[in-house]
Design an enzyme around this catalytic site. Structure first.
Site, PDB file in Angstrom:
ATOM      1  N   ASP A 137      10.655  -9.677   3.180  1.00  0.00           N
ATOM      2  CA  ASP A 137      10.199  -8.526   3.981  1.00  0.00           C
ATOM      3  C   ASP A 137      10.581  -8.739   5.422  1.00  0.00           C
ATOM      4  OD1 ASP A 137       9.003  -6.205   4.764  1.00  0.00           O
ATOM      5  OD2 ASP A 137       6.960  -6.965   4.672  1.00  0.00           O
ATOM      6  N   GLU A 151       9.158  -1.945  12.051  1.00  0.00           N
ATOM      7  CA  GLU A 151       8.525  -1.265  10.915  1.00  0.00           C
ATOM      8  C   GLU A 151       7.105  -1.776  10.725  1.00  0.00           C
ATOM      9  OE1 GLU A 151       7.054  -0.586   6.896  1.00  0.00           O
ATOM     10  OE2 GLU A 151       7.512  -2.529   7.767  1.00  0.00           O
ATOM     11  N   ASP A 161      13.179  -1.972   1.102  1.00  0.00           N
ATOM     12  CA  ASP A 161      12.037  -2.639   1.747  1.00  0.00           C
ATOM     13  C   ASP A 161      10.940  -2.947   0.728  1.00  0.00           C
ATOM     14  OD1 ASP A 161      10.313  -3.731   3.599  1.00  0.00           O
ATOM     15  OD2 ASP A 161       9.637  -1.795   4.381  1.00  0.00           O
ATOM     16  N   HIS A 211       4.150 -10.919   3.730  1.00  0.00           N
ATOM     17  CA  HIS A 211       3.216 -11.057   4.865  1.00  0.00           C
ATOM     18  C   HIS A 211       2.449 -12.375   4.876  1.00  0.00           C
ATOM     19  CE1 HIS A 211       2.855  -6.433   5.817  1.00  0.00           C
ATOM     20  NE2 HIS A 211       4.089  -6.790   5.503  1.00  0.00           N
TER      21      HIS A 211
HETATM   22 ZN   LIG Z   1       8.786  -4.357   4.997  1.00  0.00          ZN
END
Ligand SMILES: [Zn+2]
Length: 461
Positions: A291, A325, A353, A424
């Site tokens: 990501d 983003e 994505d 994340h």
């Molecule tokens: Zn992303």
């Protein structure tokens, strides 16, 4: 071949036999060429995390621009004003709970949410209140949360993710991360915690952007690991639990950054554009490999393969590395403002994505006949088991504005069973990307981009 395609698809193919052969060449080159993997290694291992407003994000902008220039693309850096938030110290420990061994504390693993306010440098100590959802929060007595630390303990739906719908499992929990600080601040909480959104099992906290609202106190906000959320739930069921929490992130004035725009000019209609894209910024705990370094490098690979194979489609193929983003899509908003008179010339937009696992096909947003129109393209992608065509209201966060303006938009339809285990977190690193799967995504991006850029008529819209 044209007739065969026509028979299978129930209509005439938009592409000639030669064009189909070009798609096959692009597909095969993408499957064997190491460019995307090498670029991803550089972005992640060498440059590292690319948080909006950070020196690494700027370095990545310059790096991608340089790489695209060296291929002969027309490169522009388009300004975007982005948040500049820097993570600080983040630690928490239980200081009192039922059954505590006297003189001890117990560590709680957490990470500040993006944009979070800070505690005082010495931290705060307060009782923890656990709710599973909004309803349970509403059912608490008035002042039940005042001065306390509120935990939203909404579990990630692992079964849904295991069935292949990781995105909806994520969406189910992410509302608490986004709106939790507003809801908790509004009822007087001193700080807010959310259970990590994601399927990680190894006590890894999961960051992501959070929100504040005007008129509501901006309280410190962090994500605890799933394990620590369970611990807090168990202990608060036994009696009062007090937590000492220290978060020292800093919010600076907005910074200037850029979307990187790299055009491979069309031969007949250079003014008509097909976007291939991913977002260049990332969270800071890992190195932003899945990501969304992967999305950026498969878009870069499209330009690289066109150059390598000497392919010059009718329309321009525009590689975009979007900025910010993660922190509010400021790069995409700037693009929409700067190109507002030119949407009619945007004949297609693709964004990757959702990681870099095996793509089973293509999501498309736009007119229903796009599915039928793309049938010959999906036949080319069948060789890498990426042949499905699924209509979807959305394709990618950064191209969503274009979708709503009627631009046909697309995304590789990645296997999302495992994506949210790493996304994340500190574990979003280069090793998580399978080179073969990355190449499959590059093949989908390159073949689809060429199909959109070289069809005699633009895609239906
Ligand atoms: Zn992303």
């Amino acid at each position: 071949m044209d007739r065969l395609n026509a028979m299978i698809s129930g209509g005439k193919s938009a592409w000639s036999t030669d064009q189909i052969a070009t798609m096959e060449k692009l597909r095969d080159a993408a499957m064997s060429d190491p460019y995307a993997l090498n670029e991803l290694r550089h972005l992640t291992d060498n440059i590292g995390p690319r948080l909006s407003g950070s020196p690494q994000a700027q370095h990545a902008v310059d790096y991608v621009a340089g790489e695209m220039r060296s291929l002969g693309a027309d490169v522009a850096l388009e300004k975007a004003t982005v948040p500049h938030w820097v993570r600080g110290e983040e630690k928490a420990e239980l200081v009192s709970w039922a059954g505590q061994t006297p003189g001890t504390t117990q560590k709680i693993v957490l990470t500040a949410l993006g944009g979070s306010a800070a505690t005082p440098p010495e931290g705060i100590t307060a009782e923890v209140v656990v709710v599973n959802d909004w309803q349970q929060l509403r059912a608490l007595p008035p002042d039940g949360v005042k001065g306390k630390i509120l935990l939203f303990n909404h579990p990630f739906d692992k079964e849904l993710a295991a069935e292949g719908d990781g995105l909806n499992a994520y969406v189910g929990g992410v509302v608490y991360r986004g709106a939790g600080p507003i809801a908790a601040g509004a009822v007087g909480a001193a700080a807010v915690l959310v259970r990590s959104v994601g399927g990680a099992d190894f006590r890894l906290p999961h960051t992501g952007m959070t929100e504040y609202a005007p008129g509501v106190p901006k309280i410190p906000a962090a994500a605890v690991t799933a394990e620590d959320a369970d611990l807090l739930k168990d202990l608060t069921a036994q009696g009062p639990v007090k937590l000492h929490l220290t978060l020292t992130p800093q919010s600076f004035p907005d910074a200037q950054s850029y979307n990187v725009i790299a055009d491979w000019k069309g031969t007949e209609h250079p003014e008509q554009v097909v976007i291939v894209s991913g977002h260049l910024d990332s969270w800071d705990l890992g190195t932003g490999a899945i990501d969304d370094g992967a999305g950026v490098v498969v878009a870069m690979q499209t330009i690289h393969l066109l150059k390598d194979l000497g392919i010059h489609p009718r329309r321009t193929i525009r590689c975009v590395a979007w900025m910010s983003e993660e922190e509010g899509s400021e790069g995409a908003a700037a693009y929409m403002a700067d190109h507002k008179d030119d949407f009619a010339n945007h004949v297609g937009a693709i964004e990757s994505d959702l990681g870099a696992d095996h793509p089973t096909g293509i999501y498309y947003a736009g007119r229903p006949e796009l599915g039928q129109w793309l049938r010959p393209v999906s036949q080319v992608l069948d060789a890498i088991n990426a042949e499905t065509l699924i209509a979807s209201p959305e394709t990618g966060e950064d191209i969503d504005g274009l979708t709503t303006k009627g631009v046909p938009s697309f995304a590789p339809r990645q296997d999302s069973r495992f994506y949210f285990n790493y996304h994340h977190t500190a574990a979003d690193t280069f090793d998580k990307v399978d080179p073969k799967h990355l190449n499959e995504n590059a093949a989908v991006m390159a073949v689809l981009a060429y199909a959109l850029a070289d069809s005699p008529e633009p895609a239906p819209r």
